[in-house]
Write a protein that holds these residues in place. Structure first.
Motif, short mmCIF file in Angstrom:
data_model
loop_
_atom_site.label_atom_id
_atom_site.label_comp_id
_atom_site.label_asym_id
_atom_site.label_seq_id
_atom_site.Cartn_x
_atom_site.Cartn_y
_atom_site.Cartn_z
N LEU A 280 10.59 -1.57 -3.54
CA LEU A 280 11.92 -1.59 -3.05
C LEU A 280 12.89 -0.33 -3.71
O LEU A 280 14.07 -0.48 -3.51
CB LEU A 280 12.48 -2.96 -3.40
N SER A 281 12.33 0.39 -4.78
CA SER A 281 13.09 1.25 -5.49
C SER A 281 12.70 2.75 -5.32
O SER A 281 11.08 2.65 -5.53
CB SER A 281 13.33 0.94 -7.00
N ARG A 282 13.32 3.71 -5.32
CA ARG A 282 12.53 5.22 -5.10
C ARG A 282 12.53 5.57 -6.50
O ARG A 282 11.85 6.81 -6.79
CB ARG A 282 13.49 6.06 -4.41
N LYS A 283 13.19 5.00 -7.45
CA LYS A 283 13.37 5.67 -9.01
C LYS A 283 11.77 5.37 -9.51
O LYS A 283 11.91 6.26 -10.52
CB LYS A 283 14.50 4.78 -9.72
N GLN A 284 10.98 4.73 -9.18
CA GLN A 284 9.88 4.36 -10.13
C GLN A 284 8.55 4.81 -9.02
O GLN A 284 7.78 4.07 -9.20
CB GLN A 284 9.84 3.27 -10.80
N ALA A 285 8.68 5.74 -8.49
CA ALA A 285 7.65 6.23 -7.40
C ALA A 285 6.24 6.38 -8.13
O ALA A 285 6.17 7.01 -8.97
CB ALA A 285 8.09 7.22 -6.64
#
Length: 227
Positions: free
Chosen positions: A87-92
């Motif tokens: 649900l987050s792009r920051k920890q791809a």
């Protein structure tokens, strides 16, 4: 996710220098995959293997996550994983996502991952994941081709370090797993994001498909992407 060979066996490592990164890479692969009953069953085995690693950053990082996983109900681990990685792009966890974003070039890059897997002589079951998914790359490094796997991880060192910083900022025990992975690569890790940017020596590609300039997927390798 598993690797199967047609013509050769990965076999056990024959010496300590080779064994340590392969143990770290396999353990990290399992830790970074979506948590399920198989992970829960493996936790004692993983803890025993990690405790045999030399004292240092890799052992400490993996132990931090394993202790957390052992003390956390599976349903909570699964919920946390989805929140953190899905649900987050920051920890791809997709290595080329950090460097190529959603660009036409990324398709070529992903094809390159597949070609390297094929060249190793192994059949790879990605279970629907893209070939640059970090757990898959780590399993490739641990079981299929340790030399090329390590080279592939080094090529994407900036992606790994940016993921490490993102997980540290998120305050999650998964940061320990990235600490362990980065500890297997040559030289010290960058001290901050600015040092990662210098390591990358370039920002993300300018060509984008369906993304505006502010999309976080295009920013991690630029100073403006710092958060």
């Amino acid at each position: 996710m598993r690797l199967r060979t047609r013509s050769r066996s990965a076999g056990p490592p024959t010496g300590i220098p080779d064994a340590v990164p392969r143990v770290v890479h396999q353990a990290s692969s399992w830790c970074l995959a979506y948590p399920d009953e198989a992970l829960v069953e493996r936790l004692p085995l993983l803890a025993a293997a990690v405790d045999e690693l030399p004292a240092g950053r890799a052992r400490d990082g993996l132990r931090t996550f394993l202790d957390h996983a052992a003390a956390t109900p599976l349903a909570q681990l699964q919920s946390d994983y989805v929140h953190l990685f899905d649900l987050s792009r920051k920890q791809a966890l997709y290595l080329s996502y950090w460097t190529d974003g959603d660009t036409r070039r990324r398709g070529e890059v992903l094809a390159g991952f597949k070609e390297r897997y094929r060249a190793s002589g192994f059949l790879v079951d990605t279970r629907g994941e893209l070939p640059d998914h970090l757990p898959l790359v780590l399993e490739y490094a641990a079981l299929a081709d340790p030399d090329d796997g390590a080279a592939l991880l080094q090529e994407y060192r900036a992606s790994l370090e940016l993921t490490r910083f993102a997980l540290i900022e998120a305050g999650t025990p998964y940061a320990g797993v990235l600490e362990a992975v980065c500890a297997t690569l040559p030289g010290p890790s960058p001290a901050d994001k600015a040092a990662v940017h210098r390591m990358a020596a370039a920002g993300p590609p300018a060509e984008s498909v369906g993304l505006d300039a502010a999309d976080p997927r295009l920013l991690p390798l630029t100073e403006s992407g710092r958060s």
